[in-house]
Design a protein around this motif. Sequence first.
Motif, PDB file in Angstrom:
ATOM      1  N   VAL A 163      -9.553   1.598   7.160  1.00  0.00           N
ATOM      2  CA  VAL A 163      -8.502   1.247   6.202  1.00  0.00           C
ATOM      3  C   VAL A 163      -8.936  -0.023   5.477  1.00  0.00           C
ATOM      4  CG1 VAL A 163      -6.110   0.496   5.901  1.00  0.00           C
ATOM      5  CG2 VAL A 163      -6.651   2.286   7.577  1.00  0.00           C
ATOM      6  N   ALA A 217       1.071  -2.598   6.243  1.00  0.00           N
ATOM      7  CA  ALA A 217      -0.273  -2.012   6.292  1.00  0.00           C
ATOM      8  C   ALA A 217      -1.152  -2.730   7.306  1.00  0.00           C
ATOM      9  CB  ALA A 217      -0.903  -2.066   4.909  1.00  0.00           C
ATOM     10  N   ALA A 249      -1.303  -0.218  10.727  1.00  0.00           N
ATOM     11  CA  ALA A 249      -2.395   0.728  10.448  1.00  0.00           C
ATOM     12  C   ALA A 249      -2.977   1.284  11.742  1.00  0.00           C
ATOM     13  CB  ALA A 249      -3.482   0.027   9.646  1.00  0.00           C
TER      14      ALA A 249
END
Length: 847
Positions: free
Chosen positions: A441, A461, A465
Motif C-alpha cells: 500500500v 489508511a 491498512a
Amino acid sequence: MNGILADYYSKAVERAKTMVMDDIDKYLETKEDIPSYEQYIRERGQFIGQIWLNAWLNATSSHASINEKVSYLTSKGFDVEGVKRKLINQMFRNEIREEESFDVICWLDTKFLIQKEVWVQRYKKVRESHLCKKAIQIERESKRKLFLKLEYHIEQLLGEYYEEFYLYIRFLLGSQLAIEIEKQGVIQPMEDVTFSSYLYDEQESAYYNYRFVEEITEKYERLISTYLFDFGPNWLKNHLPSNLFDEYKESFGKPLSIDILKEVSFEPLADLSYEIFEDLLNELMTDLIKLIDIPFDLEKHREIFNQDIMERKRKEIEEQEKRQRQKEEEERRKEEEKRMIEDIFGMEYSPPPSRNIQYILHVGETNTGKTFQAIENMKAAKSGIYLAPLRLLAFEIYDKLNEEGVPCSLKTGEEEKVVTDATHFSCTVEMFHEKDYYDVVVIDEAQMLADKDRGFSWYKAITKAKAKEVHIICSFNAKSMILDLLGESDVDVFEYRRDIPLEVEQHLFRLNDTRKGDALVCFSRRQVLETASELQRGKRKVSMIYGSMPPETRKKQMQRFLNGETTVIVATDAIGMGLNLPIRRIVFLENEKFDGTRRRRLTSQEVKQIAGRAGRKGIYDVGKVAFYSDPKTMGRLLEQEDQALHGFAIAPTTGVLEKFQKYSRHLGLFFYLWDKFKIPEGTKKSPLSEEKLLYEMIEGTIVEAKLSLTDLYGFLHLPFSTNEPTLRVQWKQKLEAIVAGEEIPDPIIKESGLEELELSYKSIGLHLLFLYKLGRATEAQYWERIREEISDKIHDQLKSGIQVARKVCKSCGKDLPLKYRFNLCDDCFYEKRSRKYQFNEWELRLK
C-alpha cells in the motif's frame, strides 16, 4: 513715628480700638452682674497690650510694600542692598517692634474710667443683646426638636400602617393600569406577567430603547408618589397623637397646618413611595388590573391581597418543583449523553497497537523521487494500491503503470476504470477500504493527516491498512507525528534531499519578465485566468492549472507544456502536489492565500512544497524562485526549518455510525454528540461542516425518513463541491428521486462559457457519484464519455485563449493592470483629490 509708617500707624490704632471694644463686649455679655471697669483691666490688661502689637504688625508687615520696607530699614542705617526679600521682611518685622506703641489702656481710661455711666450703659446693651440671642437660640432648638419628634412619629405611623397604604396604592395603580391597557388595545396575555416584566421586559423587547424604559419606570414612580402626597398628609393629621398638635401650638402660637405636615412628611412619604413601588414590581398584572372592578374597602382588599399572595406562593412552589425536575432531567440527560458518547466513540480513535506490517516511511522535500521509489516497490509486488490526495495524481499513476505494462485499475468517487486482470489500483485516499488486502500500500502526501477536513482518510489508511508493506510518503515536518502514530510497529525511515539547489532571485518579478519554463503561482481560479489572459494578449502560449479544473483537462494542459506547445504555466498551489514538470522557475504572484477562514501569509512548508517544483535534472540543474513582492521575507521561509505537525484529524467511522444506531437514527442527534465529543489528546476533530450543510436541506423530510442512517450519511459524505448552490439543489433532487423510487434526474449541462462548462463538468461528476454508489457502472460509462467531451471543450477554450473582462479606470476608462488594487488610475485619483481640496478651500473662504 517714622514718616514712612505714619499712615500704617493710624490704621493700626483704629484696628486696635475695634478689637478691644469687641473684647469688652464678649467679656461683659457672660456676666450676670456688672463688673467694674477696673476689674476688666486687671483681668484682660496683658491681652489688651497684645492686641496692639498684633494690630501694628499686621498693618505694617502684611501691607507695606518691599520698597517701603527697604526705605524704612535704610533710614534706620541698615545696608540692605543685595539682601534677599525673606531676610528684609524679618529685619523689618524686628525693627518695627521698637516703634512707639499706642497706649490702649490710656485710651480706654478716657472712655470708661472717667465716664462710669458709659461703662454701665455698655454693659446693659451688650447683656440685653446676648440674652435676646440666647432666647432665640433656645426657641429654635425647641422647634427643631419638635419637628424631629413629628418626623419620628410620622415614620412610626407609616411603618405601622404600611399594609394599609400599600393596599390603597395597589388599588389605585391597578385601576390606572387597567384603563391604560384598555385604551392601548393591548392583546398580549397577562398570565404570569409581573408588573416588573410589564415595565422592563415587555417595553424593552418592543422598543429596544433603554431610555424609553427609564421614562416609563419614572412615570409610575411619580404616579405612586402623587397618590401618597395627595392623601398622606390628611391621613397623618387624623392619626398623629394630639399632644403633638398642642406642643406645636404652644411653641409656634398657631395650629399645625396641612402645609407644614406636607413639608415635614415629604421625605418619609418619598421613602414610602419607593418601598411600595419596589414591592409592586413583584405583583402579577392579572392581580392588579382586576382591582378596578372592586371598590376599595380595606378589609376586602386585604382578603384579596392575602389570597393573591397564597396563590403566588403556590405557583412559586410549583415553579421551583418544575425547575428542580428540569434540573434533574437535565442532569439525567447529560449523564445519558455522556454514557452515549463514551459508548459510541469510546476507544475508536486511540492509536492502534503494534501491527505485523512492515512500514516504510519516505520523508523528503518536493521533487526528490520519494514517490517514485514507493511506486517502484508497489509495481514489483503481486498486488498493490496507490492512495492519492487528488484525482489528477490517481490518474497520473493509473496511466503510468498501464503504460509500463502493469495492469492497474482506477477508482475515485466519480469514476471507475476497470482493467482486466489488474491486481493494482490507483485511487483517491477516500476510496480506501480497510477490509481489502494488498501486498503493498502506498499512501502519498501523508502530511495531509493533520488536515481537519480530510485528514481522517489518511489516518484510516495508515492505521487500518492490511498489507505486507505500507509505504508512507510525507514531508519532513510530518515525520515525528507519523512515527508517534505507528507506535511500536516496525518502521524503516528513508530521507530524501534535493539534488537540484533552489536559487531565490532578489529582484521583484514583473509580468513582462516571464520567460520560457516559468510557472506563475497564484491562489484563486480568477487570478489564474486573469494572469493567463494578460500573458496571452502578450503573445505568450500558456497552460493553466487550478483546483476546479477537470483532471482530464489538467492532464492535457500539462501535456501541452511537456510537448513544448506552451512555454509558461499559470497555476494555483495545486501545482505543489505531485505534478512533475520541467519547470525552470517558480514565481509567486501572491504571498498570501485564503484558507477558508481568513487571508494569511503562506507558511514555510507551503512555500517549500510549491517552490520545490522548480528544476528538473538534466534540463534545469538549478531551480529558480521569484516573488512579486517581499523576496527577502519569503526567501527566508524557504530556508527556515518547518515546525513539526501535531494532531492527526479524526472523523466518524462506519463503526461509530453502527454504534450510534443502537440509540437513534436521527443524524441531527449524531452531529450534536459529535460536537460534544471530547477528542483524544493529540487529535483534531473534523467539523463536518459540509455534511451539516447538506443535512439541513433534508432534515425532517421524506428523504431522512426513508433512508437508513448509514446510507444517508454516505450521501452526505459524497465528495462534490458543496459550495456551489446549484449542485446542492441537484444533490437534494437526486435523493428525493431515489426515495420516491423514480429515475434520478440527469445532470444540468450548459455550454455557453468556461464557467458554465466547468459547472456542467461538476454536475456530471455529482451524477456519477450517485451512479457508482447505486451500482450502475454501465450507465456511468456513458456519462463519463459525456464528461470527457465537456473536458475537451474546456481544454479547447483554454487552448484558444480566454477572454477576461478588462480592468479599467472607472473614471476615464484607461486600462489598468489586472493586479492593480484600486478602481481609479493614479491620474484620476490625484485629480479628484485636488478638486476636493480646492472645494474645501472655497468652502472655508465662504465661511
